[in-house]
Enzyme design. Structure first.
Site, mmCIF file in Angstrom:
data_model
loop_
_atom_site.group_PDB
_atom_site.id
_atom_site.type_symbol
_atom_site.label_atom_id
_atom_site.label_comp_id
_atom_site.label_asym_id
_atom_site.label_seq_id
_atom_site.Cartn_x
_atom_site.Cartn_y
_atom_site.Cartn_z
ATOM 1 N N ASP A 1 53.739 66.293 63.114
ATOM 2 C CA ASP A 1 52.417 66.183 62.488
ATOM 3 C C ASP A 1 52.235 67.226 61.381
ATOM 4 O O ASP A 1 52.888 68.270 61.389
ATOM 5 C CB ASP A 1 51.311 66.441 63.534
ATOM 6 N N ASP A 2 51.312 66.920 60.476
ATOM 7 C CA ASP A 2 50.725 67.887 59.531
ATOM 8 C C ASP A 2 51.486 68.117 58.228
ATOM 9 O O ASP A 2 51.050 68.907 57.411
ATOM 10 C CB ASP A 2 50.477 69.267 60.169
ATOM 11 N N HIS B 1 47.850 60.958 58.933
ATOM 12 C CA HIS B 1 47.272 61.976 59.829
ATOM 13 C C HIS B 1 45.970 62.525 59.237
ATOM 14 O O HIS B 1 45.646 63.697 59.423
ATOM 15 C CB HIS B 1 48.294 63.083 60.078
ATOM 16 N N HIS C 1 42.213 66.657 58.268
ATOM 17 C CA HIS C 1 42.504 67.089 59.641
ATOM 18 C C HIS C 1 41.269 67.497 60.457
ATOM 19 O O HIS C 1 41.235 68.561 61.086
ATOM 20 C CB HIS C 1 43.530 68.242 59.622
ATOM 21 N N HIS D 1 55.167 69.946 65.243
ATOM 22 C CA HIS D 1 54.405 70.107 63.996
ATOM 23 C C HIS D 1 55.255 70.644 62.849
ATOM 24 O O HIS D 1 55.992 71.610 63.021
ATOM 25 C CB HIS D 1 53.213 71.051 64.216
#
Ligand SMILES: *[C@@H]1O[C@H](CO)[C@@H](O)[C@H](O)[C@H]1NC(C)=O
Ligand SMILES: *[C@@H]1O[C@H](CO)[C@@H](O)[C@H](O)[C@H]1NC(C)=O
Ligand SMILES: *[C@@H]1O[C@H](CO)[C@@H](O)[C@H](O)[C@H]1NC(C)=O
Ligand SMILES: *[C@@H]1O[C@H](CO)[C@@H](O)[C@H](O)[C@H]1NC(C)=O
Ligand SMILES: *[C@@H]1O[C@H](CO)[C@@H](O)[C@H](O)[C@H]1NC(C)=O
Ligand SMILES: *[C@@H]1O[C@H](CO)[C@@H](O)[C@H](O)[C@H]1NC(C)=O
Ligand SMILES: *[C@@H]1O[C@H](CO)[C@@H](O)[C@H](O)[C@H]1NC(C)=O
Ligand SMILES: *[C@@H]1O[C@H](CO)[C@@H](O)[C@H](O)[C@H]1NC(C)=O
Length: 339
Positions: free
Chosen positions: A122-123, A172, A176, A280
């Site tokens: 993620d991210d 995503h 956030h 991540h």
């Protein structure tokens, strides 16, 4: 390889990764048609013809009328007063992934093949990206990358490389946030503008997304579904995002989590149905951990794959000129001899 040389390799990679925070150059223009990077979309974008048209195209009768949750003073979601029987299938409350409202697809939470690990980060993209992507490439390893729209705008060439390397790209969100705290317009914009920036920069339209912090309920799921996005969660979590020095957990705690997932791969936990692992692409520390543990995970599971492959998403984007190997294809060990 003996343990000592693995250790030395890990140290070297960590060192190189920490020198990697130089973005590639960019020639994209995000000055209009997008929310401000790292900001929740606002009225400025809601008032554009593009957004108004999008909003009108959604069948809102299919979206449950659930009021947005509130954040407390610490910036966490306030759960007080929420109905204990969880009518909204709110993941943050009890990790619910099977919607209660009608017509909403369940979340993907596992790789449904035995002894299979779905790899997901993620991210991204992030500045620590290049060495990590080189590592994955050298290992001929693809993963599912859940990209933040603002990071794609900030680091477009890094984003392009992810697609070129064959990674499976999902959304995503733009900034956030905790999605269940947003209004319908905000939820729609967080997803839509991330999809738009990925299309602009990378030329593809993703069909999957992951809620930041896992924070999702039937209202948010329904809006994602209106954009043809499948909600993908995970069933094992490294907690690497909370690793020191950026976070609160010691490296030993994070290592213990990874070790558990190695054990589970070896001890039959996933003999019937596999896992989706959450990591991540956040900073050099999480990247270095990913690199350090990859060989052990790889040898503990029969198959380590992007989620597209374990789910047979052979057309992972709206554009049908991108195809992906199905599970059977990418685990095919039959070799043909050509002369
Ligand atoms: C809580 O949710 C259940 C199941 O949806 C519902 O039957 C019940 O009426 C709700 N209770 C309150 C106090 O809203
Ligand atoms: C990479 O992630 C870290 C942690 O979230 C952040 O501080 C940094 O700004 C990011 N770098 C880039 C270039 O986006
Ligand atoms: C979702 O997919 C359907 C069927 O392919 C298509 O008609 C529709 O335009 C798509 N919706 C969005 C918002 O992309
Ligand atoms: C497998 O490993 C996990 C993680 O270490 C552990 O919690 C679980 O009890 C183990 N299961 C078996 C059957 O040994
Ligand atoms: C990550 O990079 C920063 C800045 O270069 C450095 O201070 C830090 O020690 C590095 N962390 C790890 C885990 O390599
Ligand atoms: C993927 O395809 C294989 C057959 O090729 C099938 O056995 C498997 O159930 C499919 N997996 C999913 C998640 O649809
Ligand atoms: C798919 O088509 C688009 C638009 O025609 C093109 O830009 C892209 O390079 C193509 N990609 C592949 C892998 O064929
Ligand atoms: C597996 O590979 C063999 C040899 O290349 C090929 O004949 C066969 O069709 C492949 N099977 C699948 C399911 O892709």
């Amino acid at each position: 390889m003996v343990p000592i040389s693995l250790f030395i390799l890990g140290t070297l990679i960590t060192t190189v990764i920490s020198q990697e925070c130089v973005p590639y150059s960019s020639s994209f223009d995000f000055s209009s048609g997008y929310p401000e990077v790292w900001k929740k979309p606002t009225d400025t974008i809601f008032k554009t013809d593009e957004f108004k048209q999008l909003y009108k195209s959604i069948d809102w009768s299919k979206v449950p009328n659930i009021p947005p949750h509130k954040l407390n003073a610490q910036g966490d979601i306030d759960q007080t007063g929420y109905n204990k029987s969880d009518p909204d299938c709110w993941w943050t409350f009890n990790m619910c992934t099977t919607p209660k409202a009608p017509g909403i697809n369940p979340d993907v939470t596992v790789c449904p093949e035995p002894n299979t690990l779905g790899l997901s980060y993620d991210d991204g993209p992030n500045c620590s990206h290049t060495v990590f992507y080189d590592f994955l490439k050298e290992n001929n390893q693809q993963a599912t990358m859940f990209f933040i729209g603002s990071n794609v705008a900030d680091l477009p060439n890094e984003a392009q490389r992810a697609l070129a390397d064959g990674h499976h790209i999902c959304i995503h969100t733009w900034s956030h946030p905790y999605m269940t705290t947003l209004t319908n317009e905000e939820v729609l914009a967080e997803l839509y503008y991330t999809r738009k920036v990925i299309k602009y920069v990378m030329g593809v339209t993703p069909l999957c997304w992951r809620p930041p912090f896992g924070d999702c309920d039937d209202r948010v799921r329904a809006i994602a579904q209106a954009l043809n996005l499948t909600t993908i969660i995970w069933n094992i979590d490294t907690n690497d995002w909370d690793m020191q020095p950026a976070g609160a957990e010691t490296l030993a705690q994070i290592d213990a989590n990874f070790q558990d997932f190695v054990n589970m791969g070896q001890n039959g936990t996933f003999a019937d149905c596999g896992a989706i692992l959450l990591e991540h692409e956040l900073n050099n520390g999480t990247m270095a951990k990913a690199v350090e543990w990859y060989p052990k995970l790889k040898s503990a599971y029969q198959h380590v794959l992007p989620i597209a492959s374990c789910m047979n998403y052979t057309y992972p984007y709206v554009e049908t000129n991108y195809t992906y190997p199905s599970f059977a294809q990418c685990t095919n060990t039959t070799t043909t001899t050509t002369t």
